[in-house]
Scaffold this active site. Structure first.
Site, mmCIF file in Angstrom:
data_model
loop_
_atom_site.group_PDB
_atom_site.id
_atom_site.type_symbol
_atom_site.label_atom_id
_atom_site.label_comp_id
_atom_site.label_asym_id
_atom_site.label_seq_id
_atom_site.Cartn_x
_atom_site.Cartn_y
_atom_site.Cartn_z
ATOM 1 C CG HIS A 147 -1.694 -1.172 1.494
ATOM 2 N ND1 HIS A 147 -2.768 -1.556 0.714
ATOM 3 C CD2 HIS A 147 -1.564 -2.114 2.456
ATOM 4 C CE1 HIS A 147 -3.272 -2.686 1.197
ATOM 5 N NE2 HIS A 147 -2.560 -3.043 2.239
ATOM 6 C CE1 TYR A 192 10.833 5.356 -5.648
ATOM 7 C CE2 TYR A 192 12.174 5.845 -3.730
ATOM 8 C CZ TYR A 192 12.050 5.685 -5.093
ATOM 9 O OH TYR A 192 13.135 5.851 -5.911
#
Length: 224
Positions: A121, A124
């Site tokens: 979710h 990065y």
């Protein structure tokens, strides 16, 4: 600096197809310079009966699940049983291991995800290596570039080890758990099975089998 070595962070390199390349190096960040070339070289050896090509330099297992709007850039490999969800963005130089999950709106760049890794979710992951069954909570980020753009230096046990790179994200050993919205500063190295609390800001090296609390306190797992 022994805790930062590949042999200390990853129990069994058979849990990644990058094993032949990782075995060349002492420290895992050393593979980052040539990772794109390594991924491409591995891809050329893959069976056409098991992997389909989606453009030059992109290999996807026929048993992987890829959302229609996931975006893949070469070179990349998506392994058997992996799942790329809505809006996943792979910018190249990426190897996603067997059974791994790359979730909605997650971005990957120049990184290895061992088998079973979950970045499900809004994560990065850049210029990083994530070991077997690492899990990133929602919004957890591997920051890979210092504000002054200077060389990333790994700091452990009172020592400093230059990486020779301006971009190094996180190196996470097998079984590491990262809490929601935690930020791993450039050059963070985390030992096997350590847990990091939500909203923590983490720098340098954390030993295996520990808990890192939000205020930066690090305690052995059995003292929590």
């Amino acid at each position: 600096m022994d805790g930062c070595r590949i042999s200390a962070l990853f129990h069994d390199l058979s849990t990644t197809r990058a094993r032949p390349y990782l075995q060349i190096y002492r420290y895992p960040w050393e593979i980052l310079d040539a990772l794109g070339d390594a991924v491409f070289a591995i891809g050329t050896t893959l069976s056409e009966s098991e992997f389909e090509t989606r453009g030059e330099g992109i290999w996807v297992s026929r048993r992987a699940t890829i959302a229609d709007d996931a975006h893949l850039q070469a070179p990349c490999i998506i392994e058997d049983g992996a799942e790329l969800r809505h809006g996943a963005f792979l910018r190249g130089g990426t190897l996603v291991g067997r059974g791994a999950v790359v979730g909605n709106s997650c971005e990957l760049k120049n990184c290895i995800l061992f088998d079973g890794v979950q970045v499900p979710h809004f994560n990065y992951v850049g210029d990083s290596v994530l070991g077997w069954r690492v899990h990133l909570g929602a919004g957890a980020i591997t920051s890979n570039l210092k504000g002054d753009r200077s060389e990333v230096v790994i700091r452990a046990d009172g020592q400093s080890l230059p990486t020779g790179r301006k971009k190094v994200g996180a190196i996470l050993g097998d079984g590491v758990e990262i809490g929601c919205n935690a930020v791993l500063c450039p050059g963070t190295v985390v030992g096997r099975d350590t847990r990091i609390y939500p909203l923590a800001l983490v720098r340098g090296y954390l030993p295996p089998g520990c808990i890192c609390k939000r205020d930066g306190t690090v305690v052995p797992m059995d003292h929590r």
